[in-house]
Design an enzyme around this catalytic site. Structure first.
Site, PDB file in Angstrom:
ATOM      1  N   TYR A  20      11.344  33.716  54.521  1.00 44.30           N
ATOM      2  CA  TYR A  20      12.425  34.106  55.433  1.00 44.30           C
ATOM      3  C   TYR A  20      13.798  33.705  54.907  1.00 44.30           C
ATOM      4  CZ  TYR A  20       8.374  34.161  58.583  1.00 44.30           C
ATOM      5  OH  TYR A  20       7.148  34.388  59.153  1.00 44.30           O
ATOM      6  N   TYR A 148       5.586  38.461  68.731  1.00 44.44           N
ATOM      7  CA  TYR A 148       5.430  38.190  67.288  1.00 44.44           C
ATOM      8  C   TYR A 148       3.979  37.793  67.046  1.00 44.44           C
ATOM      9  CZ  TYR A 148       5.568  36.053  62.724  1.00 44.44           C
ATOM     10  OH  TYR A 148       5.292  35.754  61.405  1.00 44.44           O
ATOM     11  N   ASP A 242      -2.994  36.000  72.104  1.00 42.94           N
ATOM     12  CA  ASP A 242      -2.639  35.319  70.859  1.00 42.94           C
ATOM     13  C   ASP A 242      -2.088  33.943  71.257  1.00 42.94           C
ATOM     14  OD1 ASP A 242      -1.448  34.313  68.606  1.00 42.94           O
ATOM     15  OD2 ASP A 242      -0.408  36.167  68.044  1.00 42.94           O
ATOM     16  N   LYS A 271      -2.444  27.129  63.974  1.00 43.29           N
ATOM     17  CA  LYS A 271      -1.369  26.132  64.048  1.00 43.29           C
ATOM     18  C   LYS A 271      -1.872  24.722  64.379  1.00 43.29           C
ATOM     19  CE  LYS A 271       2.551  29.222  64.609  1.00 43.29           C
ATOM     20  NZ  LYS A 271       3.227  29.040  63.333  1.00 43.29           N
TER      21      LYS A 271
HETATM   22  N1  PLP Z   1       0.837  34.654  66.225  1.00 44.67           N
HETATM   23  C1  PLP Z   1       1.755  33.849  66.772  1.00 44.67           C
HETATM   24  C2  PLP Z   1       1.914  33.789  68.254  1.00 44.67           C
HETATM   25  C3  PLP Z   1       2.562  33.049  65.956  1.00 44.67           C
HETATM   26  O1  PLP Z   1       3.486  32.253  66.520  1.00 44.67           O
HETATM   27  C4  PLP Z   1       2.385  33.113  64.551  1.00 44.67           C
HETATM   28  C5  PLP Z   1       3.233  32.315  63.667  1.00 44.67           C
HETATM   29  O2  PLP Z   1       4.273  31.818  64.026  1.00 44.67           O
HETATM   30  C6  PLP Z   1       1.408  33.963  64.032  1.00 44.67           C
HETATM   31  C7  PLP Z   1       0.655  34.718  64.900  1.00 44.67           C
HETATM   32  C8  PLP Z   1       1.202  34.073  62.547  1.00 44.67           C
HETATM   33  O3  PLP Z   1       0.612  32.917  62.059  1.00 44.67           O
HETATM   34  P1  PLP Z   1       0.690  32.576  60.495  1.00 44.67           P
HETATM   35  O4  PLP Z   1       2.105  32.276  60.185  1.00 44.67           O
HETATM   36  O5  PLP Z   1      -0.217  31.384  60.344  1.00 44.67           O
HETATM   37  O6  PLP Z   1       0.173  33.769  59.767  1.00 44.67           O
END
Ligand code: PLP
Length: 430
Positions: A20, A148, A242, A271
């Site tokens: 980024y 996201y 998610d 995470k």
């Molecule tokens: N889904 C959500 C809600 C997220 O906050 C993130 C990352 O910030 C992802 C998916 C993507 O995860 P990664 O960065 O481990 O690919």
């Protein structure tokens, strides 16, 4: 001072392509040599209080000895073994543990190694669930503005198409059905109409429960999830949560969906799953979804298998992290943190250039009215001794649940002052 810094900082970093970042103009990355608790130690001797918990992963703080010991023990026995055709206790027991923790309805865990891939797998599962029943039309998802879900091609297509980081790829991505998250009756009625129109081509509904994280830390009430569940049931769609950001205590409960009486068919986790130590993600499916793959037909199998899936070190770290949730008062710490964020950020509400201050669990957000100099704000926060990374129009805090009172006070004062100083005529406290 530069002369005494280790040579890897210049010699090595110049070969690294950073995330980024416009490499030509972005400020150089801060070289970190050590972490502990809520602290990030820099190569030049500075110590920053971490307000981000490394992209929301390090929920127990850095270097927790219980996780370090568990990983060390696992390293001596078996760091990794391929998951195709083989299995092992850390992964098997973790799957059992996650299903128990998630509660009724969750039955099968598919491991991956990043959040984006966990969402890809959830989407693939949902589409194939229908394909296995001979329904080839259900290939699209209902996803939400402000959302996201990752940076891969599949997940970019379900992120907010305009606000997100992926608008450059417009036209190359699968066209899903994008709608505003319903917040009241009129917007719910709009959503009903959108789903009605597209119901036959939708595989499922994908949402970040309670907080849309990287899309701007946008919060919605639990009732929204209940309405989405009703909508999914009415049209026979799969509901996917998610919880990669919200999972493991961040919103005040172990999982955000616990705050709504509305369970999903598939959930994604990552995470904080390993307490922020090793990459691991999980896509957990309900019994009903899994049964859609249970067949004598080999083509009905889920054809996915990342090389490092079920990594034993990462699973050992996840067990140790879950033990900490059981043994230490993490959710009580989140509640205390929530109150402290509320009190500590409240003075920002009075500032005319602050649009909103919102708190949920261990998430504190100050939304600013543009224009403001984000780079200067970032630099100002570092000067104040804290690691906080404003993005878009927001300054947010998502610290470790174990942050000390002193470090939290420092963090809050730094944010208050930096936000106040955005306008030279006003200053709150020093
Ligand atoms: N889904 C959500 C809600 C997220 O906050 C993130 C990352 O910030 C992802 C998916 C993507 O995860 P990664 O960065 O481990 O690919």
């Amino acid at each position: 001072m530069a002369a005494s810094l280790p040579s890897w900082i210049d010699d090595g970093t110049r070969h690294v392509w950073r995330p980024y970042a416009q490499m030509k103009t972005a400020a150089p990355p801060l070289p970190v040599v050590r972490t502990h608790g809520s602290r990030i130690e820099l190569a030049d001797g500075r110590s920053l209080v971490d307000g981000v918990a490394s992209w929301w992963t390090a929920c127990h703080g850095y270097n927790h000895p219980a996780i370090a010991d568990a990983v060390r023990r696992q390293l001596d026995t078996m760091p990794h073994v391929m998951f195709g055709g083989l299995t092992h206790e850390p992964a098997a027991r973790l799957a059992q543990r996650l299903c128990t923790l998630l509660g009724p309805g969750f039955d099968r865990v598919f491991y991956t190694d990043s959040g984006s891939v966990a969402v890809e797998v959830a989407m693939k599962m949902a589409v194939q669930y229908w394909l296995n029943q001979g329904d080839r039309r259900r290939t699209r998802f209902l996803a939400f503005r402000g959302g996201y879900h990752g940076d891969t091609f599949g997940t970019m297509a379900v992120c907010d198409p305009d606000e997100g980081m992926h608008s450059l790829f417009r036209g190359l991505l699968t066209q899903h059905v994008m709608a505003p998250l319903p917040r009241d009756e009129p917007t719910m009625a709009q959503l009903d109409a959108i789903v009605q129109e597209h119901a036959d081509e939708l595989a499922g509904i994908l949402v970040e429960p309670l907080v849309q994280g990287a899309g701007g830390m946008l919060m919605h009430p639990p009732g929204v999830l209940r309405r989405l569940r009703e909508l999914a049931d009415r049209h026979g769609l799969l509901l996917i949560y998610d919880e990669i950001f919200t999972g493991f205590g961040r919103t005040g409960t172990m999982f955000a969906f616990e705050q709504a009486d509305a369970r999903p068919d598939i959930i994604t986790l990552s995470k904080a799953l390993t307490g922020g130590t090793l990459p691991l993600a999980a896509t957990v499916a309900s019994q009903g979804v899994f049964e859609g793959f249970w067949s004598d037909d080999p083509s009905h199998a889920l054809m996915h298998g990342p090389t490092f899936m079920g990594n034993a070190l990462a699973c050992a770290a996840a067990h140790a992290s879950l033990d900490l949730f059981e043994q230490e008062p993490r959710l009580a710490q989140v509640a205390a943190l929530s109150a402290a964020l509320e009190a500590g950020l409240a003075p920002c509400r009075d500032l005319p250039w602050v649009r909103d201050v919102r708190i949920l669990g261990a998430i504190g957000v100050v939304e600013l009215a543009p224009p403001f100099d984000r780079d200067a704000l970032r630099a100002r926060l570092i000067e104040a001794g804290v690691w906080v990374r404003p993005f878009g129009n927001i300054v947010y805090l998502t610290p470790a649940f174990t942050i000390s009172d002193e470090d939290l006070a420092l963090l809050l004062a730094a944010v208050r002052n930096a936000v106040c100083d955005l306008h030279p005529a006003r200053s709150h406290d020093r």
